[in-house]
Design an enzyme around this catalytic site. Structure first.
Site, PDB file in Angstrom:
ATOM      1  N   TYR A   1      16.975  29.924   7.266  1.00 46.43           N
ATOM      2  CA  TYR A   1      15.912  30.317   7.925  1.00 46.43           C
ATOM      3  C   TYR A   1      15.927  30.631   9.309  1.00 46.43           C
ATOM      4  CZ  TYR A   1      13.358  30.358   3.314  1.00 46.43           C
ATOM      5  OH  TYR A   1      13.279  30.336   2.309  1.00 46.43           O
TER       6      TYR A   1
ATOM      7  N   LYS B   1       0.668  -1.221  -0.040  1.00 44.60           N
ATOM      8  CA  LYS B   1      -0.020  -0.001   0.081  1.00 44.60           C
ATOM      9  C   LYS B   1       0.976   1.236  -0.004  1.00 44.60           C
ATOM     10  CE  LYS B   1      -0.754  -0.434   4.948  1.00 44.60           C
ATOM     11  NZ  LYS B   1      -0.792   0.523   5.894  1.00 44.60           N
TER      12      LYS B   1
HETATM   13  C1  LIG Z   1      -3.927  -4.005   8.211  1.00 45.47           C
HETATM   14  C2  LIG Z   1      -2.462  -3.826   8.037  1.00 45.47           C
HETATM   15  N1  LIG Z   1      -1.633  -4.891   7.888  1.00 45.47           N
HETATM   16  C3  LIG Z   1      -0.294  -5.019   7.868  1.00 45.47           C
HETATM   17  C4  LIG Z   1       0.372  -3.850   7.749  1.00 45.47           C
HETATM   18  C5  LIG Z   1       1.875  -3.822   7.677  1.00 45.47           C
HETATM   19  O1  LIG Z   1       2.432  -3.301   8.745  1.00 45.47           O
HETATM   20  P1  LIG Z   1       4.078  -3.071   8.802  1.00 45.47           P
HETATM   21  O2  LIG Z   1       4.293  -2.160   7.907  1.00 45.47           O
HETATM   22  O3  LIG Z   1       4.127  -2.370  10.176  1.00 45.47           O
HETATM   23  O4  LIG Z   1       4.511  -4.348   8.700  1.00 45.47           O
HETATM   24  C6  LIG Z   1      -0.254  -2.485   7.839  1.00 45.47           C
HETATM   25  C7  LIG Z   1       0.371  -1.254   7.957  1.00 45.47           C
HETATM   26  O5  LIG Z   1       0.089  -0.113   8.316  1.00 45.47           O
HETATM   27  C8  LIG Z   1      -1.812  -2.725   8.337  1.00 45.47           C
HETATM   28  O6  LIG Z   1      -2.330  -1.414   8.321  1.00 45.47           O
END
Ligand SMILES: Cc1ncc(COP(=O)(O)O)c(C=O)c1O
Length: 366
Positions: free
Chosen positions: A256, A35
């Site tokens: 800045y 994602k």
């Molecule tokens: C539902 C879910 N599963 C898995 C993950 C993966 O987590 P990580 O990046 O800590 O492995 C996330 C990440 O936010 C998540 O929201």
């Protein structure tokens, strides 16, 4: 000469990290969480590198899944938050996606929708994160309803997310784990529970499936690193160059607001990278930076297109010298994104996902 800033993405390191996640859980299948544009690394290139290794991918929404399909990815894709409207179910069906259900309306929509084929469905349980999901008691009735509708839902799993799997103190993790163990035993249900920290350090959570995310990109999520997490390799190197060098008298301010003042006669380097590229403006004086593979420190506030570093002890540094904001320098020296994140009072996730589109990604290996 184009602006020298770029994000080099090492797809071989991505595959190495995936294999580590997989090998830590030999009795589980490990999907790769892609994602948020593969945590800023590029959705389709990362999926292509992992296709053939990872049996499935996970994304946050239908648009991300569609981008993968358009990129030619045919592997199963799980929608971690399920659909955002009942209308999306037609596309879930057409694209052959898997999905989570976390709310009653999603279950009702799934049961009502006229589908070509049943949807592999993961029932999200709120075991203590208190974000999404059914209470363990409600999950039992959802499980029963979906089990009784084999034309609508198939391959049912229980899914849950840990709030503190990265903490050295495991008390709250154990509380979530015992609720989940009891529920899974009662239903005889396969599970998908483990994120990266649980994959790395909590083998009791490994289920039919695991869901590693940030570890695939080489970031160590554990509060107390372990032998496995120390084997992770950085995937992204945020690399630029010095575009100017200047000498300052003692007491002269930089940038800045003049936040930093030279404590001694100093040599300052200007780097082509700023918050307009996604480098965190909260980076404090002292944030580590590699110049020609040698550690030095950011000094002065980050501006939109530039930041400044102390070169006083690096006399060989000059215009055109390599600067690594995080990742791996040409001489092999590594600056971890986790360490940089601590100086920015944040976590690697925000730095990696925050690299903006104007930074070209260059892919290597894989
Ligand atoms: C539902 C879910 N599963 C898995 C993950 C993966 O987590 P990580 O990046 O800590 O492995 C996330 C990440 O936010 C998540 O929201």
């Amino acid at each position: 000469m184009p602006r020298p800033l770029r994000a080099d993405i090492d797809l071989e390191a991505l595959c190495h990290n995936y294999r580590l996640a997989r090998d830590l859980a030999p009795d589980s299948q490990s999907l790769a969480v892609l994602k948020a544009d593969a945590y800023g690394h590029g959705l389709v290139p990362c999926a292509r590198a992992l296709e053939g290794l990872a049996p499935a991918f996970a994304v946050a929404c239908l648009e991300e899944a569609e981008a993968l399909r358009e990129g030619g990815i045919t592997a199963p894709i799980v929608l971690l938050e399920g659909v955002f409207s009942a209308e999306e179910l037609a596309k879930v069906d057409a694209q052959g996606l898997w999905m989570a259900v976390h709310s009653d309306w999603q279950v009702e929509a799934l049961l009502r929708h006229r589908l070509e084929k049943p949807v592999p469905t993961w029932i999200k349980v709120d075991s203590g994160m208190h974000r999404l999901g059914f209470s363990p008691e409600r999950a039992i009735s959802v499980w029963a309803r979906l089990s009784a509708a084999p034309t609508q839902a198939c391959d049912l799993h229980l899914m849950s997310h840990f709030a503190t799997a990265d903490h050295a103190d495991t008390e709250y993790f154990q509380r979530q784990m015992s609720a989940l163990r009891a529920l899974a035993e009662k239903l005889g249900a396969p599970t998908c529970l483990a994120n990266s920290p649980a994959t790395l350090a909590r083998p009791e959570s490994h289920g039919a499936w695991n869901r590693p995310g940030v570890m695939l990109y080489g970031s160590d999520p554990l509060e107390a690193s372990n032998t496995a997490s120390r084997r992770l390799s950085p995937v992204m190197t945020l690399r630029s160059e010095l575009i100017a060098v200047r000498d300052l008298d003692e007491g002269e301010p930089v940038g800045y607001g003049g936040r930093w003042r030279a404590p001694r006669p100093s040599r300052i380097g200007v780097v082509a990278c700023g918050y307009g590229d996604g480098y965190d403006r909260h980076a404090c004086d002292g944030t580590p930076v590699l110049v020609e593979g040698r550690r030095t420190a950011l000094v002065g506030k980050v501006s939109m297109d530039m930041l400044t570093v102390d070169l006083t002890d690096l006399p060989e540094a000059e215009i055109g010298s390599e600067v690594v904001l995080w990742g791996c320098a040409a001489n092999g020296e590594v600056l971890s994104v986790d360490e940089v994140a601590r100086y920015c009072d944040t976590i690697s996730y925000t730095l990696l996902t925050g690299v903006l589109p104007r930074v070209p990604r260059r892919y290597h290996g894989g």
